[in-house]
Write an enzyme that holds these catalytic residues in place. Structure first.
Site, mmCIF file in Angstrom:
data_model
loop_
_atom_site.group_PDB
_atom_site.id
_atom_site.type_symbol
_atom_site.label_atom_id
_atom_site.label_comp_id
_atom_site.label_asym_id
_atom_site.label_seq_id
_atom_site.Cartn_x
_atom_site.Cartn_y
_atom_site.Cartn_z
ATOM 1 N N GLU B 50 0.860 -1.181 0.000
ATOM 2 C CA GLU B 50 0.000 0.000 0.000
ATOM 3 C C GLU B 50 0.891 1.224 0.000
ATOM 4 O O GLU B 50 1.816 1.311 0.805
ATOM 5 C CB GLU B 50 -0.856 0.047 1.277
ATOM 6 C CG GLU B 50 -1.958 -0.970 1.340
ATOM 7 C CD GLU B 50 -2.766 -0.851 2.634
ATOM 8 O OE1 GLU B 50 -3.564 -1.746 2.889
ATOM 9 O OE2 GLU B 50 -2.574 0.118 3.394
ATOM 10 N N ASP B 61 -5.245 9.747 10.829
ATOM 11 C CA ASP B 61 -3.885 9.252 11.034
ATOM 12 C C ASP B 61 -3.229 9.842 12.268
ATOM 13 O O ASP B 61 -3.443 11.000 12.618
ATOM 14 C CB ASP B 61 -3.029 9.554 9.806
ATOM 15 C CG ASP B 61 -3.345 8.601 8.665
ATOM 16 O OD1 ASP B 61 -3.237 7.380 8.879
ATOM 17 O OD2 ASP B 61 -3.723 9.085 7.584
#
Ligand SMILES: Cc1ncc(COP(=O)(O)O)c(C=O)c1O
Lengths: 416, 276
Positions: B50, B61
């Site tokens: 990824e 995040d």
């Protein structure tokens, strides 16, 4: 892109998916999605419950101090008329101020916070988080959390912690935890990122009390509804004072909650001109401003699609405004739609124009406005001069300037 | 549509083990180092790679990935360059599935149709876009599926059984179970709860279910590999990279090797658990 819409009513939005035309929506992580749906349902239930409205009314009156006066600013009006005739203009509108700076905690923010905190109580949430820029929303949230015995955590950009110290002190006094946010530009957008991160982490226990008409659906509609008390009162007060509707409304725009609160009850009164004032910072032609409609384009941030300041790659760029409360690279999605539909005219005022208006209002009316509404006052002065004397204008004086005296003193040279 | 993804899971199944899925940020700390890391990942035992597409405001995040994205942006990374990195990776590796993971705004600004066409041409197999729940499927998910790219969903501990069918609709490739309510790089999950959750999700889908968030080492990877079809690791790899950067965030001689070493440990962890 959809063509701009010309609906029968400007007051029907959003649709059931949270869109105002192509703006709005629910662009959030899956973790939050179930919570957002639960919030939407809880809010719909509360709206149908007469007890909720009654509770709101009672606290607005006895705790917040509403209704706030609609005050004819006679000396400000005279000043504008003299300035106008010196320029050979016939005009000078009659300017009224909607005095939301007289609310408990000193700004309009408390109207919305009261609604959300009562809702959080209905939902059984005991921990409240908020983002704040100027600190007014943080103070209002800390205040109502103190009143109802709820835990309160306020995220605030480290830059804003520095320039709005009095409000940081107030939040601490009220028992809230203020978390300075060090990421990104260290201002309001980063505080919102951090609040969203907290919410994703503590989703079961926590209610996120958003301070403006931004975020995912249902926030833009819900916050608007709670702020509409401003416009509803102003309409009745103007009828009482002048026997008719105003001819124009004007308000400053950070995310746009004080503005939509004043505007919304008038959106279907076609005779009423409506102006939103964005922060032009050093100028919208520089890279230091916070005018997302004048200088941005549609994109997706913080849960909704709206006008945003960004570069060609879709990276959000830093906003700048002398006023921490307007220092945000976006605008509420309903404003983006009102702009494209042409119902509201969006203009902007620079740091310097706001500073001048701040001083002028203090000296002429004995009212020290916050730097945020000083932007509206600056443009109100300009527009009023071009209008006839029987034109009735309402300026949303949505906050008081006590929090800004350090910033203003510094800009005028010398400090306090 | 996601042939490379299906083949890779079939291969792992044939080997009787879970897949290792590794996440690194495209362009961190600079494009060439980033490409070297990407190329090293499959060689060190990563089954699916990824690549993060950096964004200024990554609301889901934690600090490690936030900082990684900002380093990449500072070094000039953008969507054009990220697709170029994939193209160069794909020129040397035609089998390892490549997933792009990020936020919607940079994709929308690039142009959804143009992005899907360019991503497909570069050799991308799937997309994970954090801020697009099923409620916004018309934005990118449906066009992506039509363009032949897997749109991979995140399921979370808050996605209850009533909601799972909606989340499992319009998806392909695999399902990414986020093991905690939280941001990337935060707490380590309760491994017992994770396998129960994977079983619950599997009642709603035939797709492989991979698990991520909070996996930091080989032991964690092994613990997750017991119950899941794959293990995703991101922040720990980024921390390993960060540890090798100098004060100005420049790569050092050990940068690629530091990531490789951790990937080997994780790959061994995944391979230490036999699956039926
Ligand atoms: C006094 C005042 N006015 C305006 C704003 C801007 O917010 P909004 O546009 O949502 O009214 C703020 C925000 O902090 C504020 O404190």
């Amino acid at each position: 892109m959809n063509a701009p819409q010309t609906p029968n009513s400007f007051r029907k939005g959003p649709d059931e998916t949270g869109h105002f035309g192509r703006f709005g929506g629910r662009f959030v992580a899956e973790t939050l999605m179930p919570n957002i749906l639960a919030l939407e349902k809880a809010y719909e239930d509360a709206k149908r419950d007469p007890g909720f409205a009654e509770e709101m009314r009672s606290y607005l009156k006895h705790y917040v101090g509403r209704p706030s006066p609609l005050y004819y600013a006679e000396r400000f009006t005279e000043h504008l008329r003299e300035k106008a005739s010196a320029k050979g203009l016939p005009g000078g509108a009659k300017v009224y101020l909607k005095r939301d700076e007289l609310n408990h905690t000193g700004a309009h923010k408390v109207n919305n916070v009261l609604g959300q905190i009562l809702l959080a109580r209905r939902m059984g949430k005991k921990r409240i988080i908020a983002e704040t820029g100027a600190g007014q929303h943080g103070v209002a949230t800390a205040t109502l959390c103190a009143r109802f015995g709820l835990e309160c955590v306020v995220y605030m950009g480290a830059v804003d912690v520095e320039r709005q110290k009095p409000n940081v002190f107030r939040m601490n006094m009220l028992g809230a935890t203020v978390v300075p946010v060090q990421s990104g530009s260290k201002t309001l957008k980063d505080a919102m990122n951090e609040a969203l991160r907290d919410w994703v982490t503590n989703v079961d226990t926590t209610f996120y009390c958003i301070g403006t008409v931004a975020g995912p659906h249902p926030y833009p509609a819900m916050v608007r509804d709670f702020q509409c008390v401003i416009g509803e009162e102003a309409k009745a007060q103007m009828m009482e004072a002048e026997g008719r509707l105003p001819d124009s409304l004007i308000a400053a725009i950070g995310g746009g909650s004080n503005a939509i609160g004043l505007f919304h009850p008038f959106l279907d009164d076609a005779s009423v001109e409506i102006y939103g004032v964005e922060a032009a910072g050093h100028g919208v032609d520089t890279d230091a401003h916070a005018a997302s409609i004048a200088g941005g384009k549609p994109g997706v941030l913080h849960g909704n699609r709206t006008y945003l300041l960004m570069n060609g790659d879709g990276q959000i760029t830093d906003a700048h405004s002398i006023s921490a409360g307007l220092d945000y690279p976006g605008i509420g999605p309903e404003h983006a739609w009102l702009h494209e539909s042409g119902r509201v005219t969006y203009v902007s005022a620079t740091d310097k124009e706001a500073l001048d208006a701040f001083q002028l209002m203090s000296k002429l009316e004995g009212i020290i406005p916050a730097l945020e509404p000083s932007h509206a006052i600056a443009k109100a002065g300009e527009i009023a001069m071009t209008k006839p004397r029987d034109h009735l204008m309402i300026v949303n004086l949505c906050g008081r300037g006590d929090k800004d005296i350090f910033t203003v003193a510094e800009h005028l040279g010398g400090g306090l | 549509m996601s042939a490379r993804i299906e083949e890779r899971f079939a291969k792992c199944r044939a080997e009787g083990r879970a897949a290792l899925v590794t996440y690194v940020m495209a362009g961190d700390p600079d494009p060439e180092t980033s490409l070297a890391i990407m190329r090293a990942l499959p060689k060190a035992g990563s089954d699916i790679v990824e690549f993060g597409m950096p964004f200024t405001d990554p609301m889901a995040d934690g600090p490690a990935i936030q900082a990684s994205g900002l380093r990449a942006l500072k070094a000039g990374q953008d969507t054009v360059k990220t697709l170029d990195l994939v193209r160069r990776f794909r020129a040397e590796d035609s089998e390892t599935p490549v997933i792009l993971m990020g936020y919607f705004n940079p994709i929308e600004q690039y142009g959804v149709d143009r992005f899907l066409a360019d991503a497909k041409a570069a050799g991308v197999d799937g997309l994970i876009v954090v801020d697009l729940p099923p409620e916004e499927d018309s934005e990118l998910c449906l066009p992506a599926l039509a363009a032949g790219l897997a749109f991979i969903r995140l399921a979370t501990p808050t996605t209850d059984d009533a909601r799972l069918p909606a989340v499992m609709g319009n998806t392909a490739g695999f399902v990414y179970y986020v093991s905690i309510t939280g941001i990337t790089g935060a707490a380590t999950p309760d491994f017992g709860k994770v396998s129960t959750a994977v079983e619950r999700i599997k009642r709603h889908t035939d797709l492989p279910v991979v698990v991520g968030f909070g996996v930091k080492n080989g032991a964690h990877a092994a613990a997750i590999a017991k119950g899941a079809d794959g293990v995703v690791v991101g922040s720990a790899l980024i921390d390993a990279l960060k540890g090798t950067l100098d004060d100005e965030n420049r790569a050092g001689p050990g940068s690629v090797a530091a990531v490789e070493t951790l990937v080997r440990e994780l790959a061994a962890g995944v391979r230490s658990v036999a699956r039926a």
